[in-house]
Write a protein that holds these residues in place. Structure first.
Motif, mmCIF file in Angstrom:
data_model
loop_
_atom_site.group_PDB
_atom_site.id
_atom_site.type_symbol
_atom_site.label_atom_id
_atom_site.label_comp_id
_atom_site.label_asym_id
_atom_site.label_seq_id
_atom_site.Cartn_x
_atom_site.Cartn_y
_atom_site.Cartn_z
ATOM 1 N N SER A 2 0.839 -1.194 0.000
ATOM 2 C CA SER A 2 0.000 0.000 0.000
ATOM 3 C C SER A 2 0.875 1.245 0.000
ATOM 4 C CB SER A 2 -0.888 0.006 1.241
ATOM 5 O OG SER A 2 -0.100 0.298 2.371
ATOM 6 N N GLN A 3 0.278 2.367 -0.395
ATOM 7 C CA GLN A 3 1.055 3.594 -0.441
ATOM 8 C C GLN A 3 1.547 3.988 0.947
ATOM 9 O OE1 GLN A 3 -1.003 7.043 -1.738
ATOM 10 N NE2 GLN A 3 0.826 8.048 -2.515
ATOM 11 N N SER A 4 0.665 3.804 1.982
ATOM 12 C CA SER A 4 1.074 4.206 3.319
ATOM 13 C C SER A 4 2.257 3.378 3.798
ATOM 14 C CB SER A 4 -0.099 4.077 4.297
ATOM 15 O OG SER A 4 -0.501 2.738 4.384
ATOM 16 N N THR A 5 2.299 2.086 3.417
ATOM 17 C CA THR A 5 3.440 1.261 3.794
ATOM 18 C C THR A 5 4.706 1.800 3.139
ATOM 19 O OG1 THR A 5 2.033 -0.659 4.000
ATOM 20 C CG2 THR A 5 4.363 -1.075 3.748
ATOM 21 N N ALA A 6 4.592 2.159 1.830
ATOM 22 C CA ALA A 6 5.757 2.634 1.100
ATOM 23 C C ALA A 6 6.290 3.919 1.710
ATOM 24 C CB ALA A 6 5.396 2.854 -0.360
ATOM 25 N N LEU A 7 5.415 4.708 2.335
ATOM 26 C CA LEU A 7 5.851 5.987 2.888
ATOM 27 C C LEU A 7 6.363 5.864 4.321
ATOM 28 C CD1 LEU A 7 3.047 8.362 1.545
ATOM 29 C CD2 LEU A 7 5.417 8.179 0.770
ATOM 30 N N GLU A 21 18.110 -9.121 10.071
ATOM 31 C CA GLU A 21 17.191 -9.657 9.051
ATOM 32 C C GLU A 21 15.867 -8.890 9.048
ATOM 33 O OE1 GLU A 21 18.444 -11.806 7.107
ATOM 34 O OE2 GLU A 21 20.182 -12.365 8.309
ATOM 35 N N MET A 22 15.401 -8.522 10.235
ATOM 36 C CA MET A 22 14.119 -7.810 10.334
ATOM 37 C C MET A 22 14.229 -6.416 9.712
ATOM 38 S SD MET A 22 13.419 -9.226 14.178
ATOM 39 C CE MET A 22 11.961 -8.308 14.623
ATOM 40 N N ALA A 23 15.354 -5.737 9.974
ATOM 41 C CA ALA A 23 15.565 -4.410 9.375
ATOM 42 C C ALA A 23 15.654 -4.533 7.853
ATOM 43 C CB ALA A 23 16.831 -3.780 9.954
ATOM 44 N N LEU A 24 16.325 -5.566 7.389
ATOM 45 C CA LEU A 24 16.433 -5.779 5.936
ATOM 46 C C LEU A 24 15.059 -5.989 5.315
ATOM 47 C CD1 LEU A 24 19.604 -8.057 5.570
ATOM 48 C CD2 LEU A 24 19.250 -5.799 4.535
ATOM 49 N N ASN A 25 14.188 -6.714 6.003
ATOM 50 C CA ASN A 25 12.847 -6.957 5.465
ATOM 51 C C ASN A 25 12.006 -5.679 5.435
ATOM 52 O OD1 ASN A 25 13.064 -9.623 4.693
ATOM 53 N ND2 ASN A 25 12.726 -10.365 6.780
ATOM 54 N N LEU A 26 12.215 -4.798 6.409
ATOM 55 C CA LEU A 26 11.522 -3.505 6.366
ATOM 56 C C LEU A 26 12.006 -2.710 5.155
ATOM 57 C CD1 LEU A 26 11.718 -2.750 10.189
ATOM 58 C CD2 LEU A 26 9.602 -3.040 8.895
ATOM 59 N N MET A 27 13.305 -2.776 4.895
ATOM 60 C CA MET A 27 13.855 -2.077 3.718
ATOM 61 C C MET A 27 13.293 -2.691 2.433
ATOM 62 S SD MET A 27 17.717 -1.799 5.246
ATOM 63 C CE MET A 27 18.559 -1.285 3.764
ATOM 64 N N LYS A 28 13.233 -4.034 2.396
ATOM 65 C CA LYS A 28 12.702 -4.710 1.195
ATOM 66 C C LYS A 28 11.246 -4.336 0.952
ATOM 67 C CE LYS A 28 15.610 -8.800 1.517
ATOM 68 N NZ LYS A 28 15.633 -10.058 2.265
ATOM 69 N N ALA A 29 10.511 -4.026 2.036
ATOM 70 C CA ALA A 29 9.099 -3.639 1.903
ATOM 71 C C ALA A 29 8.959 -2.180 1.471
ATOM 72 C CB ALA A 29 8.378 -3.874 3.227
ATOM 73 N N GLY A 30 10.070 -1.509 1.214
ATOM 74 C CA GLY A 30 10.024 -0.145 0.692
ATOM 75 C C GLY A 30 10.051 0.931 1.762
ATOM 76 N N GLY A 50 21.542 0.670 1.958
ATOM 77 C CA GLY A 50 20.537 1.714 1.782
ATOM 78 C C GLY A 50 19.910 2.273 3.047
ATOM 79 N N ALA A 51 20.297 1.748 4.210
ATOM 80 C CA ALA A 51 19.729 2.289 5.456
ATOM 81 C C ALA A 51 20.481 3.567 5.842
ATOM 82 C CB ALA A 51 19.860 1.251 6.574
ATOM 83 N N TYR A 52 19.826 4.391 6.670
ATOM 84 C CA TYR A 52 20.506 5.564 7.224
ATOM 85 C C TYR A 52 21.322 5.098 8.436
ATOM 86 C CZ TYR A 52 21.107 9.638 10.224
ATOM 87 O OH TYR A 52 21.643 10.586 11.057
#
Ligand code: NAD
Length: 300
Positions: A2-7, A21-30, A50-52
């Motif tokens: 969803s757009q809200s997830t992407a934002l 792994e969990m942080a990577l999956n959040l990144m993979k989810a956009g 790509g993380a800050y």
């Protein structure tokens, strides 16, 4: 997605076996993810993807919708949340803290109350599924807190897990997780006992396990840990010292509520034995070495 997830933006603190792994999956989810760990190399590894790269927990979370902590134990979470430069003093813009570590339910409730007093939501959301579940985003997530905070946190949870349940008020997530851990600990001990008896009786342990996996004794632990017990492989996914931490939390909660848990007490003592023999950093399958010693085996 969803757009809200992407934002969505999130600060993630604790990049160990699970958190990485969990942080990577959040990144993979956009999602936009700021990361912090006391181990700088863990931060830099995710920054390269790509993380800050934050300089502190507060820095990771400052402009985010939420902060997620995935730390070893209660004092670690309390330090990051309640410490002088912690997340309570420097909350994320979205004023939502999500702790996914396994810690004491009473501490979760305390932090929830301290956060609520400052208009900040706190959700305790420990996980089950181990490093494989963390990597594959198939974790079971059991969350305690307000229904509204749970709904807000849901996009993050869905990026990391498949079975996501709001199990009640603050602390309920940690309580359900402790119930999970006492079953896991006792199950590991039961498998050790079956293998010790089978070995002493001269049966083939690999075949024993295969047969048991087809019947009513089958379990996740039998599936995932028994092969390593049989082969004497001790490298950790979930460490002995973290399970001992969880079993101690089970004991503390049981004592506080006057609930006798004799099987949990027994297996806690066997984990103490394992740690006393230097097994703390090994995986849970190394509990079998306690049985090696009790049965004078040296093979594993
Ligand atoms: P871990 O020890 O591998 O990782 C913890 C990370 O937190 C480390 O990278 C450490 O450097 C970092 N850290 C510690 N103190 C910090 C601080 N003050 N600020 C920033 N970073 C800090 O542990 P793990 O296996 O990832 O487990 C994390 C939590 O999840 C524990 O509560 C554990 O019980 C639970 N858990 C673990 C598993 C598993 O299979 N490993 C499964 C389910 C739940």
């Amino acid at each position: 997605m969803s757009q809200s997830t992407a934002l969505s933006t999130v600060g993630f603190i604790g990049l160990g076996t699970m958190g990485r792994e969990m942080a990577l999956n959040l990144m993979k989810a956009g999602m936009t993810v700021g990361v912090f760990d006391v181990r700088r190399e863990a931060v830099e590894e995710l920054a390269a993807l790509g993380a800050y790269a934050a300089s502190s927990a507060a820095d990771a979370a400052r402009s985010a919708d939420a902060a997620i902590t995935m730390l070893p134990n209660t004092p670690d979470v309390e330090a990051v949340v309640l410490g002088e430069h912690g997340l309570l003093a420097n909350p994320p813009a979205g004023r939502l803290l999500i702790d996914m570590s396994t810690i004491a339910p009473v501490a979760a409730r305390r932090m929830h109350a301290q956060c609520a007093a400052q208009g900040i939501e706190y959700v305790d959301a420990p996980v089950s599924g181990g490093p494989i579940g963390a990597k594959n985003a198939t974790l079971t997530i059991m969350a305690g807190g307000t229904a509204q905070a749970f709904e807000t946190a849901l996009p993050f949870f869905k990026a990391m897990g498949t079975t996501v349940t709001h199990v009640g008020a603050s602390g309920a997530g940690q309580t359900v997780k402790l119930c999970n851990q006492l079953i896991c600990g006792i199950n590991i001990q039961a498998i050790c006992e079956a293998l010790a008896l089978g070995r002493a009786s001269g049966v083939d342990l690999k075949q024993l396990r295969e047969v048991l996996m087809g019947g009513s004794a089958a379990s996740w632990m039998m599936d995932k840990l028994a092969p390593a017990m049989i082969d004497g492989e001790v490298a950790a996914g979930f460490r002995i010292d973290l399970m001992l931490k969880d079993l101690r939390l089970v004991q503390e909660q049981a004592h506080a509520l006057n609930v006798p848990l004799p099987a949990s007490s027994l297996v806690t003592n066997q984990y103490l034995d394992a740690v006393a023999h230097g097994e703390g950093r090994n995986g849970n399958q190394a509990l079998f070495r306690v049985y090696d010693r009790m049965t004078a085996q040296t093979s594993c």
